[in-house]
Structures are given as C-alpha cells and as structure tokens.
Motif scaffolding. Structure first.
Motif, PDB file in Angstrom:
ATOM      1  N   SER A  74     -58.570   1.668  -0.425  1.00 25.95           N
ATOM      2  CA  SER A  74     -58.775   0.301   0.048  1.00 25.95           C
ATOM      3  C   SER A  74     -59.606  -0.541  -0.917  1.00 25.95           C
ATOM      4  O   SER A  74     -59.927  -1.692  -0.624  1.00 25.95           O
ATOM      5  N   GLU A  75     -59.922   0.014  -2.081  1.00 23.69           N
ATOM      6  CA  GLU A  75     -60.692  -0.719  -3.087  1.00 23.69           C
ATOM      7  C   GLU A  75     -59.765  -1.393  -4.088  1.00 23.69           C
ATOM      8  O   GLU A  75     -59.982  -1.338  -5.301  1.00 23.69           O
ATOM      9  N   GLY A  76     -58.731  -2.026  -3.574  1.00 18.73           N
ATOM     10  CA  GLY A  76     -57.751  -2.685  -4.434  1.00 18.73           C
ATOM     11  C   GLY A  76     -56.408  -1.994  -4.328  1.00 18.73           C
ATOM     12  O   GLY A  76     -56.306  -0.770  -4.474  1.00 18.73           O
ATOM     13  N   ALA A  77     -55.370  -2.792  -4.026  1.00 20.67           N
ATOM     14  CA  ALA A  77     -54.027  -2.222  -3.874  1.00 20.67           C
ATOM     15  C   ALA A  77     -52.997  -3.302  -4.168  1.00 20.67           C
ATOM     16  O   ALA A  77     -53.202  -4.480  -3.849  1.00 20.67           O
ATOM     17  N   GLY A  78     -51.878  -2.890  -4.751  1.00 21.76           N
ATOM     18  CA  GLY A  78     -50.811  -3.832  -5.055  1.00 21.76           C
ATOM     19  C   GLY A  78     -51.323  -4.997  -5.881  1.00 21.76           C
ATOM     20  O   GLY A  78     -51.993  -4.802  -6.900  1.00 21.76           O
ATOM     21  N   PRO A  79     -51.067  -6.243  -5.455  1.00 20.63           N
ATOM     22  CA  PRO A  79     -51.477  -7.410  -6.237  1.00 20.63           C
ATOM     23  C   PRO A  79     -52.934  -7.814  -6.043  1.00 20.63           C
ATOM     24  O   PRO A  79     -53.400  -8.765  -6.677  1.00 20.63           O
ATOM     25  N   TRP A  80     -53.678  -7.108  -5.180  1.00 24.14           N
ATOM     26  CA  TRP A  80     -55.024  -7.547  -4.827  1.00 24.14           C
ATOM     27  C   TRP A  80     -56.097  -6.576  -5.310  1.00 24.14           C
ATOM     28  O   TRP A  80     -56.008  -5.366  -5.105  1.00 24.14           O
ATOM     29  N   GLY A  81     -57.137  -7.135  -5.939  1.00 20.56           N
ATOM     30  CA  GLY A  81     -58.318  -6.357  -6.237  1.00 20.56           C
ATOM     31  C   GLY A  81     -59.139  -6.161  -4.975  1.00 20.56           C
ATOM     32  O   GLY A  81     -58.803  -6.664  -3.900  1.00 20.56           O
ATOM     33  N   ALA A  82     -60.259  -5.450  -5.081  1.00 16.65           N
ATOM     34  CA  ALA A  82     -61.069  -5.133  -3.902  1.00 16.65           C
ATOM     35  C   ALA A  82     -61.563  -6.396  -3.210  1.00 16.65           C
ATOM     36  O   ALA A  82     -61.473  -6.523  -1.986  1.00 16.65           O
ATOM     37  N   ASP A  83     -62.085  -7.364  -3.966  1.00 14.17           N
ATOM     38  CA  ASP A  83     -62.608  -8.591  -3.364  1.00 14.17           C
ATOM     39  C   ASP A  83     -61.489  -9.433  -2.761  1.00 14.17           C
ATOM     40  O   ASP A  83     -61.643 -10.006  -1.675  1.00 14.17           O
ATOM     41  N   GLU A  84     -60.369  -9.514  -3.456  1.00 16.74           N
ATOM     42  CA  GLU A  84     -59.235 -10.297  -2.950  1.00 16.74           C
ATOM     43  C   GLU A  84     -58.702  -9.703  -1.652  1.00 16.74           C
ATOM     44  O   GLU A  84     -58.382 -10.433  -0.704  1.00 16.74           O
ATOM     45  N   LEU A  85     -58.606  -8.393  -1.609  1.00 19.55           N
ATOM     46  CA  LEU A  85     -58.111  -7.731  -0.405  1.00 19.55           C
ATOM     47  C   LEU A  85     -59.073  -7.941   0.760  1.00 19.55           C
ATOM     48  O   LEU A  85     -58.648  -8.239   1.883  1.00 19.55           O
ATOM     49  N   ALA A  86     -60.372  -7.801   0.489  1.00 21.16           N
ATOM     50  CA  ALA A  86     -61.366  -7.995   1.550  1.00 21.16           C
ATOM     51  C   ALA A  86     -61.307  -9.414   2.107  1.00 21.16           C
ATOM     52  O   ALA A  86     -61.351  -9.624   3.322  1.00 21.16           O
ATOM     53  N   LEU A  87     -61.198 -10.408   1.224  1.00 20.66           N
ATOM     54  CA  LEU A  87     -61.127 -11.800   1.665  1.00 20.66           C
ATOM     55  C   LEU A  87     -59.845 -12.064   2.452  1.00 20.66           C
ATOM     56  O   LEU A  87     -59.857 -12.766   3.480  1.00 20.66           O
ATOM     57  N   ARG A  88     -58.740 -11.494   1.999  1.00 19.55           N
ATOM     58  CA  ARG A  88     -57.448 -11.660   2.671  1.00 19.55           C
ATOM     59  C   ARG A  88     -57.527 -11.173   4.115  1.00 19.55           C
ATOM     60  O   ARG A  88     -56.976 -11.797   5.029  1.00 19.55           O
ATOM     61  N   LEU A  89     -58.243 -10.089   4.337  1.00 16.43           N
ATOM     62  CA  LEU A  89     -58.350  -9.519   5.675  1.00 16.43           C
ATOM     63  C   LEU A  89     -59.404 -10.225   6.518  1.00 16.43           C
ATOM     64  O   LEU A  89     -59.166 -10.613   7.652  1.00 16.43           O
ATOM     65  N   GLU A  90     -60.589 -10.404   5.949  1.00 14.90           N
ATOM     66  CA  GLU A  90     -61.704 -10.959   6.714  1.00 14.90           C
ATOM     67  C   GLU A  90     -61.444 -12.393   7.150  1.00 14.90           C
ATOM     68  O   GLU A  90     -61.859 -12.798   8.238  1.00 14.90           O
ATOM     69  N   SER A  91     -60.753 -13.167   6.326  1.00 20.28           N
ATOM     70  CA  SER A  91     -60.498 -14.569   6.665  1.00 20.28           C
ATOM     71  C   SER A  91     -59.569 -14.707   7.876  1.00 20.28           C
ATOM     72  O   SER A  91     -59.479 -15.783   8.473  1.00 20.28           O
ATOM     73  N   ARG A  92     -58.893 -13.622   8.235  1.00 26.38           N
ATOM     74  CA  ARG A  92     -57.974 -13.644   9.377  1.00 26.38           C
ATOM     75  C   ARG A  92     -58.443 -12.746  10.516  1.00 26.38           C
ATOM     76  O   ARG A  92     -57.706 -12.515  11.472  1.00 26.38           O
ATOM     77  N   GLY A  93     -59.645 -12.207  10.391  1.00 31.88           N
ATOM     78  CA  GLY A  93     -60.169 -11.339  11.439  1.00 31.88           C
ATOM     79  C   GLY A  93     -59.478 -10.000  11.536  1.00 31.88           C
ATOM     80  O   GLY A  93     -59.481  -9.377  12.604  1.00 31.88           O
ATOM     81  N   ILE A  94     -58.897  -9.526  10.443  1.00 33.76           N
ATOM     82  CA  ILE A  94     -58.176  -8.250  10.430  1.00 33.76           C
ATOM     83  C   ILE A  94     -59.141  -7.130  10.052  1.00 33.76           C
ATOM     84  O   ILE A  94     -59.897  -7.257   9.085  1.00 33.76           O
ATOM     85  N   GLU A  95     -59.114  -6.041  10.800  1.00 27.57           N
ATOM     86  CA  GLU A  95     -59.953  -4.883  10.504  1.00 27.57           C
ATOM     87  C   GLU A  95     -59.095  -3.766   9.913  1.00 27.57           C
ATOM     88  O   GLU A  95     -58.165  -3.289  10.563  1.00 27.57           O
ATOM     89  N   LEU A  96     -59.403  -3.372   8.692  1.00 30.34           N
ATOM     90  CA  LEU A  96     -58.711  -2.262   8.030  1.00 30.34           C
ATOM     91  C   LEU A  96     -59.732  -1.176   7.750  1.00 30.34           C
ATOM     92  O   LEU A  96     -60.761  -1.430   7.115  1.00 30.34           O
ATOM     93  N   GLY A  97     -59.470   0.013   8.252  1.00 26.17           N
ATOM     94  CA  GLY A  97     -60.402   1.110   8.064  1.00 26.17           C
ATOM     95  C   GLY A  97     -59.720   2.348   7.518  1.00 26.17           C
ATOM     96  O   GLY A  97     -58.486   2.428   7.452  1.00 26.17           O
ATOM     97  N   SER A  98     -60.525   3.322   7.124  1.00 30.36           N
ATOM     98  CA  SER A  98     -59.971   4.583   6.635  1.00 30.36           C
ATOM     99  C   SER A  98     -61.030   5.659   6.781  1.00 30.36           C
ATOM    100  O   SER A  98     -62.216   5.372   6.972  1.00 30.36           O
TER     101      SER A  98
END
Length: 216
Positions: A74-98
C-alpha cells in the motif's frame, strides 16, 4: 493454510460487520477466488476483505518476508505513489487496510456505496493487490519501521516470552518464528524477494474474498 480456516476467520469478521446470523452467499470466480457475500442494506457502505494464504508460514528462509511484502504493497501502486494513493483515498473517506499473521495476509476496504466513491475505492484496492510498485524509498521506510518494532519488542518481557513459547511449541515448523521476522532476515530481504513473494502468493486462486454491504 486450509481454505476452511480462512473462511472461519472471515466469518468472525462478518459478525462484527453484519450482525449475528448473516445469510451467506458464495461462489468461485473463473480465476479461482472463493467469494463470500452478505447483503447488509441498512447502511450505504461496503466492506471487502481479500484474504490470502500468504502469512509468515510462507516466509521460507527469510522470516518476516510475508509481513514485509504486505506492508509495502500500500506504499504506492500502479500510477500512484504513497502520498498520491493516500490522498486519493482520504479525500473520499475510503479506508484501505492490510495486515499479515502466521497463517494469512489480507487487504481490506471500507467505502460508501455512492458510485463515484465506490468506483475509486474498488479500483484502488485492485491496483494495490495486483500492481504494487515496491519502490526503493518505500522498502527502506518499511524496513526501518520493522526494525524499530523488533528492537522495541526485545524490551518487552511479554514479547520475549511469546517468541520463546512459539519457538518451543513449534520447533522446526514455520509457525515457530514471529511474523515480524528478526533483524538479520529483515536486513537481508531484497526488492526481488518482495516481488517474488507477491507474484507467487497474491493471486486469485490463493484468495478468499469477503464482501459485506449495501450492494446486490
């Protein structure tokens, strides 16, 4: 780990999400993943947990490999780095865990079922599962976190006793070593080791998918 044990773990998860006595529907995808579904229409939310037979029992000669792999995904996947992925999720209230234990590893998702949010949530989770970047910076960061955790555990009598208990109980079995590995093995794990573990164990045929929520 046997599929029955994975399913039991997921049923425990459901009790907390859907309430006691849920009606469980199940099927197998063409790729071989077993899917378990509980409809929960009362709230406009969806919970998904993808559980893999990819816990520390699969570490082989590198204790901590399963946990390391799971943490970096979860520290970066596909087209998104770690910060981009975190912002993509947090801005929509999405919780991703592992997480990762001795007998399983998982990636979990919680999202509103609003189509715009849900589409982002499912796409993001799928990319994390299938296309983790394993970037050098992320590997260094997670390695340091795991090494710090190991040093802290060495200062805890309870942690030391637990490690000794499992070592005595299981002997040469893979369960004998802790999921977090040891400082020597964590230092030795390479990017290639992480990628190989992911490619081998994070596949559909090795997965049980639990879905609970307000969808049909």
């Amino acid at each position: 780990m046997p599929t029955k044990r994975l399913i039991l773990a997921l049923l425990v998860f459901w009790v907390g999400v859907a309430g006691a006595g849920p009606k469980v529907e199940s099927w197998v995808t063409p790729q071989g993943a077993k899917v378990l579904f509980v409809a929960a229409p009362d709230l406009p939310m969806l919970d998904v947990r993808v559980v893999m037979d990819a816990g520390s029992a699969r570490d082989g000669e590198l204790p901590g490999l399963a946990k390391f792999t799971n943490a970096v995904m979860s520290e970066g996947a596909g087209p998104w780095g770690a910060d981009e992925l975190a912002l993509r999720l947090e801005s929509r209230g999405i919780e991703l865990g592992s997480g990762s234990l001795r007998d399983m590893a998982w990636v979990s998702l919680r999202s509103l079922t609003d189509p715009g949010v849900l589409d982002v949530a499912l796409t993001s989770a799928a990319v994390v599962l299938a296309e983790p970047r394993f970037e050098d910076e992320a590997i260094v960061r997670v390695r340091q976190q795991m090494q710090i955790a190991l040093r802290q555990a060495q200062q805890s009598p309870g942690s030391v006793a637990k490690k000794r208990f499992f070592r005595t109980l299981y002997g040469g079995h893979p369960y004998a070593h802790p999921p977090g590995g040891d400082e020597e093995s964590i230092a030795a794990i390479s990017k290639a080791d992480l990628q190989a573990f992911h490619q081998r164990f994070y596949v559909a045929a090795n997965a049980v998918v639990a879905i609970v929520g307000a969808i049909n």
